[in-house]
Structures are given as structure tokens and as C-alpha cells.
Scaffold this active site. Structure first.
Site, PDB file in Angstrom:
ATOM      1  N   LYS A 105       0.843  -1.210   0.000  1.00  0.00           N
ATOM      2  CA  LYS A 105       0.000   0.000   0.000  1.00  0.00           C
ATOM      3  C   LYS A 105       0.877   1.259   0.000  1.00  0.00           C
ATOM      4  O   LYS A 105       0.564   2.235  -0.682  1.00  0.00           O
ATOM      5  CB  LYS A 105      -0.925  -0.018   1.223  1.00  0.00           C
ATOM      6  CG  LYS A 105      -2.012  -1.090   1.126  1.00  0.00           C
ATOM      7  CD  LYS A 105      -2.826  -1.226   2.427  1.00  0.00           C
ATOM      8  CE  LYS A 105      -3.859  -2.338   2.292  1.00  0.00           C
ATOM      9  NZ  LYS A 105      -4.703  -2.480   3.505  1.00  0.00           N
ATOM     10  N   GLN A 125      -4.205  -1.322  10.024  1.00  0.00           N
ATOM     11  CA  GLN A 125      -4.224  -2.643   9.385  1.00  0.00           C
ATOM     12  C   GLN A 125      -4.751  -3.694  10.360  1.00  0.00           C
ATOM     13  O   GLN A 125      -4.304  -3.772  11.512  1.00  0.00           O
ATOM     14  CB  GLN A 125      -2.815  -3.012   8.889  1.00  0.00           C
ATOM     15  CG  GLN A 125      -2.749  -4.265   8.050  1.00  0.00           C
ATOM     16  CD  GLN A 125      -3.367  -4.125   6.657  1.00  0.00           C
ATOM     17  OE1 GLN A 125      -3.590  -3.035   6.145  1.00  0.00           O
ATOM     18  NE2 GLN A 125      -3.650  -5.256   6.032  1.00  0.00           N
ATOM     19  N   ASP A 133     -11.021   3.183   5.030  1.00  0.00           N
ATOM     20  CA  ASP A 133     -11.407   1.767   5.007  1.00  0.00           C
ATOM     21  C   ASP A 133     -12.923   1.599   5.059  1.00  0.00           C
ATOM     22  O   ASP A 133     -13.443   0.507   4.797  1.00  0.00           O
ATOM     23  CB  ASP A 133     -10.819   1.046   6.231  1.00  0.00           C
ATOM     24  CG  ASP A 133      -9.550   0.277   5.913  1.00  0.00           C
ATOM     25  OD1 ASP A 133      -9.436  -0.243   4.789  1.00  0.00           O
ATOM     26  OD2 ASP A 133      -8.687   0.171   6.808  1.00  0.00           O
TER      27      ASP A 133
HETATM   28  N1  L34 Z   1      -7.663  -2.101   7.811  1.00  0.00           N
HETATM   29  N2  L34 Z   1      -7.055  -4.240   7.232  1.00  0.00           N
HETATM   30  C1  L34 Z   1      -7.557  -3.052   6.874  1.00  0.00           C
HETATM   31  N3  L34 Z   1      -7.958  -2.775   5.624  1.00  0.00           N
HETATM   32  C2  L34 Z   1      -7.867  -3.716   4.646  1.00  0.00           C
HETATM   33  O1  L34 Z   1      -8.317  -3.451   3.423  1.00  0.00           O
HETATM   34  C3  L34 Z   1      -7.296  -4.953   4.966  1.00  0.00           C
HETATM   35  N4  L34 Z   1      -7.082  -5.957   4.027  1.00  0.00           N
HETATM   36  C4  L34 Z   1      -7.283  -7.347   4.423  1.00  0.00           C
HETATM   37  C5  L34 Z   1      -6.467  -7.579   5.698  1.00  0.00           C
HETATM   38  N5  L34 Z   1      -6.510  -6.468   6.627  1.00  0.00           N
HETATM   39  C6  L34 Z   1      -6.936  -5.219   6.286  1.00  0.00           C
HETATM   40  C7  L34 Z   1      -6.197  -5.893   3.031  1.00  0.00           C
HETATM   41  O2  L34 Z   1      -5.653  -4.860   2.672  1.00  0.00           O
HETATM   42  C8  L34 Z   1      -6.739  -8.090   3.238  1.00  0.00           C
HETATM   43  N6  L34 Z   1      -6.018  -7.103   2.464  1.00  0.00           N
HETATM   44  C9  L34 Z   1      -5.259  -7.396   1.314  1.00  0.00           C
HETATM   45  C10 L34 Z   1      -4.626  -6.412   0.568  1.00  0.00           C
HETATM   46  C11 L34 Z   1      -3.888  -6.722  -0.564  1.00  0.00           C
HETATM   47  C12 L34 Z   1      -3.761  -8.009  -0.966  1.00  0.00           C
HETATM   48  C13 L34 Z   1      -4.385  -9.002  -0.251  1.00  0.00           C
HETATM   49  C14 L34 Z   1      -5.124  -8.703   0.877  1.00  0.00           C
HETATM   50  C15 L34 Z   1      -2.929  -8.317  -2.183  1.00  0.00           C
HETATM   51  O3  L34 Z   1      -2.500  -7.416  -2.857  1.00  0.00           O
HETATM   52  N7  L34 Z   1      -2.666  -9.606  -2.481  1.00  0.00           N
HETATM   53  C16 L34 Z   1      -1.874 -10.004  -3.599  1.00  0.00           C
HETATM   54  C17 L34 Z   1      -0.770 -10.952  -3.146  1.00  0.00           C
HETATM   55  C18 L34 Z   1       0.083 -10.368  -2.099  1.00  0.00           C
HETATM   56  C19 L34 Z   1       1.182 -11.304  -1.608  1.00  0.00           C
HETATM   57  O4  L34 Z   1       2.114 -11.547  -2.392  1.00  0.00           O
HETATM   58  O5  L34 Z   1       1.087 -11.788  -0.470  1.00  0.00           O
HETATM   59  C20 L34 Z   1      -2.759 -10.696  -4.618  1.00  0.00           C
HETATM   60  O6  L34 Z   1      -2.419 -10.688  -5.796  1.00  0.00           O
HETATM   61  O7  L34 Z   1      -3.798 -11.238  -4.221  1.00  0.00           O
END
Ligand code: L34
Length: 306
Positions: free
Chosen positions: A60, A104, A127
Site C-alpha cells: 500500500k 491494518q 477503510d
Molecule cells: N484495515 N485491514 C484493513 N484494511 C484492509 O483493506 C485490509 N485488508 C485485508 C487484511 N486487513 C486489512 C487488506 O488490505 C486483506 N487485504 C489485502 C490487501 C492486498 C492483498 C491481499 C489482501 C494483495 O495485494 N494480495 C496479492 C498478493 C500479495 C502477496 O504476495 O502476499 C494478490 O495478488 O492477491
């Protein structure tokens, strides 16, 4: 022998769509800067050392850099008390350079999550987790939509999949995904207006419901629980799960899988999001969009309070 010809499922490329959105937000942020001199600012609060949280907050922060946003990350130890955390949030509430605050999740278990989320000024709640903003969503008023559900709606929209009149089945009832996506898609609005069913751990026969879904949204955090035989042929499958499972053959020692068993679902579905590269990147793109919106809202309040 009767032969079945099936078109392969369309793979919905969340990575690519998220890049497009970020470019649009970047242009809008540049325009805001030209008009007002304001640079959108986002503060991340990361408590403890959950490895996945660290990865997400880093990603982020990089998105902020890419888009020219100002950002800061408060890294706090696991032992941080509720009082200390609330004080940090209050400081961010009154910091004019910061338009969005993101704590987070998950937080360490000794901290009451609701107390913390309620300490965030609703106008900086990018959020969309503050009860005021949750309430606005449920009523149908304009507000910040939680980033993952907003990303799902945007993915559908940009893939030309209109939920209106469709049966959407949501698996999972979390405050981050399940409840808000159900609320978003049942609104009497464009790119919504669906018939929504929510399944959860108390549901007796989940597959009875998932098989009826025109659009199946799975967010329960159970690796590969939804198999192809639980999906109606031609359905759109949105896999929100990002699960780390052990994989000794990979460099990191784990691989990412969704809540949907991709190989079998791909055979049946009409369209499907991959993991990684599906919903995850959309979450980050929508966060940037909400932060730009927060900056614009705060410029407006300033203008009108003078
Ligand atoms: N406050 N907490 C708050 N806001 C959120 O919106 C989140 N979330 C969830 C967990 N806690 C939070 C996220 O940001 C889940 N989450 C999130 C964000 C990004 C990705 C996955 C979950 C993401 O970009 N995933 C990539 C892979 C990342 C890796 O390599 O581990 C994908 O392509 O799915």
C-alpha cells in the site's frame, strides 16, 4: 458418446484492472494538486508483526509512492496498549497533511478492534469501517466503501458483468468483506440491485446455495474449500481468499491459494478471478481512490469553514 464443448472460463485480471484505476486516480490527484496545492496523505498504522499485514502495508505504501501521495507508516510493537493506540490515532485525526487513516487488521488480541476503529475521524476513515460509515452504506448514502468489496464491484463493472437481477451468493460474513459486499450489491443502484444470499459457518449445506449462484463471492479464509462441483456452470466466481499454504518447492516456503479450488472451478465457471492477481490488487487500488476522495472532502470542508 455425447461430447460437451465448453468455452474456457474468462480469467478476470485484477492486477491489470487495478493498474488502470491507479493511473486514473493519479491523474485526478495531479488535477487536485494543480487546483488546490493539496497532496493526498495516508497514514498506515501497523501493530505487531503479522507477516501478511507487513506485506500488505508495504504494498500500500508503494502504491502511494507510485501515485505521488504522501504517506507515513507507524510501526508499533505488539504490546502497544489501546490507550497508546488511540492517542496515535487522535494525533493523525488532527494532522492536516493526513487525509486517510488505515489501521491494518487484525490487531493483537488484547486490543478491542471496535474501540480503535471508532477513534478514527469518519472523514479520514478510508477503510469505511467506522460505524458511521457502515451505517451510511447500509442506508444507501454516499460514503467510503470498504476497499475489498468496492474492488469487487469495480472488477465486475470493468468486466461488463452486471449484478442487477442476478443471484449473488456471498460465502463469509466478515465486517471487512462479507457484510459490506452484500450491502453494496443489494443497493437499488447501478452495478448492484442483485438478489443476495449470505452463507457462513452456521449454514447447514453451503453447496446447496453456492450451486444457485450466478455470481459467487467467496471470502471465508479457508484454502480451496469451494470446488468445481459446488459451482453452477457458467457462473462468475470471485475468490477473495488469500491463504498462505506451505510449499517447500517455493523460495518463500509457501504459496498463495484462494478459498476456491482454481483448477476444478475453472472447468465449470464462466469467469473467475485468480489468486494472486485477482481481488487483492483491487483492494489497494480502491484504497487509493478513497484516499483521493478523502483529500477532496477535506479540501471542501476547509473551504466552507472559512
Ligand atoms: N484495515 N485491514 C484493513 N484494511 C484492509 O483493506 C485490509 N485488508 C485485508 C487484511 N486487513 C486489512 C487488506 O488490505 C486483506 N487485504 C489485502 C490487501 C492486498 C492483498 C491481499 C489482501 C494483495 O495485494 N494480495 C496479492 C498478493 C500479495 C502477496 O504476495 O502476499 C494478490 O495478488 O492477491
Amino acid at each position: 458418446m455425447k461430447r460437451h464443448f465448453k468455452m474456457p472460463a474468462q480469467i478476470i485480471n485484477g492486477k491489470k484492472i487495478s493498474e488502470e484505476i491507479k493511473q486514473e486516480v493519479k491523474k485526478q490527484a495531479e488535477a487536485l494538486y494543480k487546483e488546490t496545492g493539496v497532496v493526498p496523505g495516508l497514514a498506515f498504522v501497523l501493530v505487531g508483526d503479522n507477516p501478511a499485514s507487513k506485506v500488505y502495508v508495504t504494498m500500500k505504501g508503494k502504491a502511494c509512492e507510485e501515485l505521488g501521495f504522501y504517506s507515513i507508516t507507524l510501526k508499533l510493537p505488539t504490546e502497544t496498549t489501546e490507550e497508546e493506540l488511540i492517542e496515535k490515532i487522535q494525533n493523525l485525526n488532527s494532522d492536516p497533511k493526513i487525509h486517510g487513516i488505515l489501521v491494518q487488521l487484525p490487531l493483537p488480541s488484547h486490543i478491542n478492534e471496535q474501540k480503535i476503529l471508532q477513534a478514527i475521524d469518519p472523514i479520514k476513515d478510508v477503510d469505511g469501517f467506522h460505524p458511521v460509515n457502515v451505517g451510511k452504506l447500509v442506508i444507501g448514502l454516499d460514503t467510503y466503501l470498504p476497499c475489498t468489496p468496492a474492488g469487487i464491484q469495480e472488477l465486475l463493472k470493468r468486466s461488463g458483468i452486471n449484478p442487477s437481477g442476478k443471484h449473488v451468493v456471498v460465502v463469509g460474513r466478515s465486517n471487512i468483506v462479507g457484510k459490506p459486499i452484500a450491502n453494496i450489491l443489494l443497493q437499488k443502484k447501478e452495478w448492484a440491485n442483485a438478489t443476495v444470499t449470505i452463507c457462513h459457518t452456521g449454514t447447514k449445506d453451503i453447496s446447496y446455495f453456492t450451486k444457485q449462484a450466478d455470481i459467487l463471492i467467496v471470502a471465508m479464509g479457508k484454502p480451496e474449500l469451494i470446488k468445481g462441483d459446488m459451482i453452477k456452470p457458467g457462473a462468475v466466481v470471485i475468490d477473495v481468499g488469500v491463504n498462505r499454504v506451505d510449499d517447500p518447492t517455493s523460495e518463500k516456503g509457501y504459496k498463495l491459494v484462494g478459498d476456491v479450488h482454481f483448477e476444478s472451478a475453472y472447468e465449470v465457471a464462466g469467469a473467475i478471478t485468480p489468486v494472486p492477481g485477482g481481488v487483492g490488487p483491487m483492494t489497494i487500488a480502491m484504497l487509493m481512490k478513497n484516499t483521493l476522495q478523502a483529500a477532496m472532502n477535506q479540501v471542501l470542508t476547509k473551504q466552507f469553514s472559512n
